[in-house]
Design a protein around this motif. Structure first.
Motif, short mmCIF file in Angstrom:
data_model
loop_
_atom_site.label_atom_id
_atom_site.label_comp_id
_atom_site.label_asym_id
_atom_site.label_seq_id
_atom_site.Cartn_x
_atom_site.Cartn_y
_atom_site.Cartn_z
N ASN A 111 0.84 -1.20 0.00
CA ASN A 111 0.00 0.00 0.00
C ASN A 111 0.88 1.26 0.00
O ASN A 111 2.06 1.20 0.33
CB ASN A 111 -1.01 -0.03 1.16
N PRO A 112 0.31 2.41 -0.40
CA PRO A 112 1.13 3.63 -0.54
C PRO A 112 1.78 4.11 0.75
O PRO A 112 2.87 4.69 0.71
CB PRO A 112 0.14 4.67 -1.06
N ILE A 113 1.15 3.85 1.89
CA ILE A 113 1.75 4.27 3.16
C ILE A 113 3.00 3.45 3.45
O ILE A 113 4.05 4.01 3.79
CB ILE A 113 0.73 4.19 4.32
N ASP A 114 2.89 2.14 3.31
CA ASP A 114 4.07 1.29 3.51
C ASP A 114 5.17 1.68 2.54
O ASP A 114 6.34 1.77 2.92
CB ASP A 114 3.71 -0.19 3.32
N GLN A 115 4.80 1.90 1.30
CA GLN A 115 5.78 2.27 0.28
C GLN A 115 6.46 3.59 0.64
O GLN A 115 7.67 3.73 0.50
CB GLN A 115 5.10 2.37 -1.08
N TYR A 116 5.69 4.56 1.15
CA TYR A 116 6.26 5.83 1.57
C TYR A 116 7.34 5.61 2.64
O TYR A 116 8.45 6.14 2.54
CB TYR A 116 5.16 6.75 2.11
#
Length: 125
Positions: free
Chosen positions: A2-7
């Motif tokens: 997900n984008p949060i983990d990726q961030y």
């Protein structure tokens, strides 16, 4: 992923470790908090209203823990800084975890959640 983990995983060290630690503390202290990815930044929200967000600002050497209702809490928490002359947001500037006061952060987090929960609007200024 997900984008949060990726961030978080795209951050350089030591910022990545600091952010992952802060995230774990936030989720532990306020299990009902929701993570939301907005403006290319991870936000932590209660009832769809942002409580705080984590960021690394260009040209700085710290993780910016931006408390949305920080202006209300800055008297009780003198550690909060008004970085970049923001009207409402105040920040904890975390450079390392060695001197990080988790107990103070936990109380600040609880007070910030209460402040946002009692407010009709998240952004009041």
């Amino acid at each position: 992923m997900n984008p949060i983990d990726q961030y978080f995983y795209n951050q350089e060290e030591p910022y990545q470790s600091i952010m992952l630690y802060l995230r774990s503390v936030i989720l532990k202290i306020v299990p009902q908090i929701e993570e939301k990815y907005s403006y290319k930044t991870p936000f932590f929200c209660i009832n769809k209203k942002p409580v705080l967000y984590l960021n690394v600002l260009k040209g700085t050497d710290f993780v910016d823990v931006a408390i949305v209702h920080g202006i209300i809490l800055e008297e009780k928490y003198p550690q909060l800084k008004n970085y970049n002359n923001r009207k409402q947001v105040r920040s904890l500037q975390v450079k390392s975890l060695e001197n990080f006061d988790e107990l103070m952060f936990s109380q600040l987090l609880k007070d910030a959640v209460t402040s946002v929960g009692n407010s009709k609007k998240a952004w009041f200024v």
